[in-house]
Structures are given as structure tokens and as C-alpha cells.
Design a protein around this motif. Structure first.
Motif, PDB file in Angstrom:
ATOM      1  N   LEU A   9      24.417  24.996  40.995  1.00 52.51           N
ATOM      2  CA  LEU A   9      24.225  24.332  39.706  1.00 52.51           C
ATOM      3  C   LEU A   9      23.560  22.973  39.826  1.00 52.51           C
ATOM      4  N   ASN A  10      24.027  22.158  40.754  1.00 51.06           N
ATOM      5  CA  ASN A  10      23.405  20.854  40.948  1.00 51.06           C
ATOM      6  C   ASN A  10      23.649  20.395  42.370  1.00 51.06           C
ATOM      7  N   GLN A  11      22.993  19.364  42.748  1.00 51.28           N
ATOM      8  CA  GLN A  11      23.123  18.836  44.103  1.00 51.28           C
ATOM      9  C   GLN A  11      23.909  17.523  44.122  1.00 51.28           C
ATOM     10  N   THR A  12      24.571  17.182  43.032  1.00 51.59           N
ATOM     11  CA  THR A  12      25.317  15.930  43.001  1.00 51.59           C
ATOM     12  C   THR A  12      26.594  16.068  43.805  1.00 51.59           C
ATOM     13  N   ARG A  13      26.961  14.974  44.453  1.00 53.01           N
ATOM     14  CA  ARG A  13      28.174  14.939  45.257  1.00 53.01           C
ATOM     15  C   ARG A  13      29.208  14.071  44.567  1.00 53.01           C
ATOM     16  N   SER A  14      30.474  14.412  44.790  1.00 53.80           N
ATOM     17  CA  SER A  14      31.554  13.553  44.314  1.00 53.80           C
ATOM     18  C   SER A  14      32.680  13.570  45.333  1.00 53.80           C
ATOM     19  N   LYS A  15      33.320  12.402  45.484  1.00 49.83           N
ATOM     20  CA  LYS A  15      34.390  12.269  46.466  1.00 49.83           C
ATOM     21  C   LYS A  15      35.636  12.969  45.967  1.00 49.83           C
TER      22      LYS A  15
END
Length: 129
Positions: free
Chosen positions: A97-103
Motif C-alpha cells: 500500500l505504501n512505503q511509509t515507516r512507523s515506529k
């Protein structure tokens, strides 16, 4: 903070077998992935076997869902005579879906360098086996 700190040590996919009764990835599974990543980092630093001796702290920030990519990053905080304190961060990516990262979580783990008999040895030996 939008970027992970430390070196990428482990990347894996969260699978249905790793879920808790709520359908989220089980916290114990995440902790085991962190321990593996920290063990890799400790082994790279000490050139020896390592054993986990403590988990100082751990904070969970968000759940992980099945199908998300889990990435563990390690940052060496302190090297003692036989031990190493390593900060571990887990980040997730929802692919494709997306390439965003979150901790997701973070913690401080302590490892001890050990010999073939499980006895502590100096991290900074003159001979590397």
C-alpha cells in the motif's frame, strides 16, 4: 522522529500464526524478533556467542497487523568488559500500500559475550575466534 536509529539487523513479514486473540501481532513475537536482531548486533561486535541477560525497558507505540513488514534496527549504546547494551527499535511498513515507516516499539537489551562453555568473556579480546 521519522527515521530509524541504528543499523538494520532483521527484516521479516508478520504472519497470521504470530497474532494474539485480538488479531494483532503478539508482543512476545515482536520481542523475540528484537532479541534476534540484538543478538546479531552483539555477535558482530564481540566476534563471539552472546547471551541475553536483561531487557531494561520496552515501550509499545502501535500494533502490527498481519502482512506488514517488520524491521529491527540496533544501535550499540555501551560496551563493558563482557557486556553490551543495545537499543533496539522496531519499525513497520505496510506493503504494497505504501512505503511509509512507523515506529512500533523500542527497548534496551543487554547481552554478554560468552565462550563455548557459556562463560562470560571480554568483548574486546585480542584474539577473535
Amino acid at each position: 522522529m521519522l527515521e530509524p536509529r541504528g543499523e538494520l539487523m532483521l527484516r521479516t513479514l508478520a504472519m497470521p500464526a504470530d497474532t494474539n486473540p485480538n488479531g494483532d501481532i503478539f508482543g512476545g513475537w515482536l520481542m523475540s524478533q528484537m532479541d534476534i536482531a540484538g543478538g546479531i548486533a552483539g555477535k558482530q561486535r564481540s566476534f563471539s556467542r552472546v547471551s541475553t541477560v536483561a531487557v531494561e525497558s520496552m515501550s509499545f507505540h502501535q500494533p502490527v497487523k498481519v502482512g506488514e513488514v517488520v524491521c529491527c534496527y540496533a544501535e550499540l549504546m555501551h560496551v563493558g568488559t563482557t557486556s553490551m547494551r543495545i537499543k533496539l527499535e522496531v519499525w513497520k511498513m505496510n506493503m504494497p500500500l505504501n512505503q511509509t515507516r512507523s515506529k512500533v516499539t523500542e527497548g534496551i537489551f543487554t547481552y554478554v559475550a560468552i565462550d563455548e562453555n557459556g562463560r562470560p568473556i571480554p568483548v574486546d579480546r585480542t584474539e577473535k575466534s
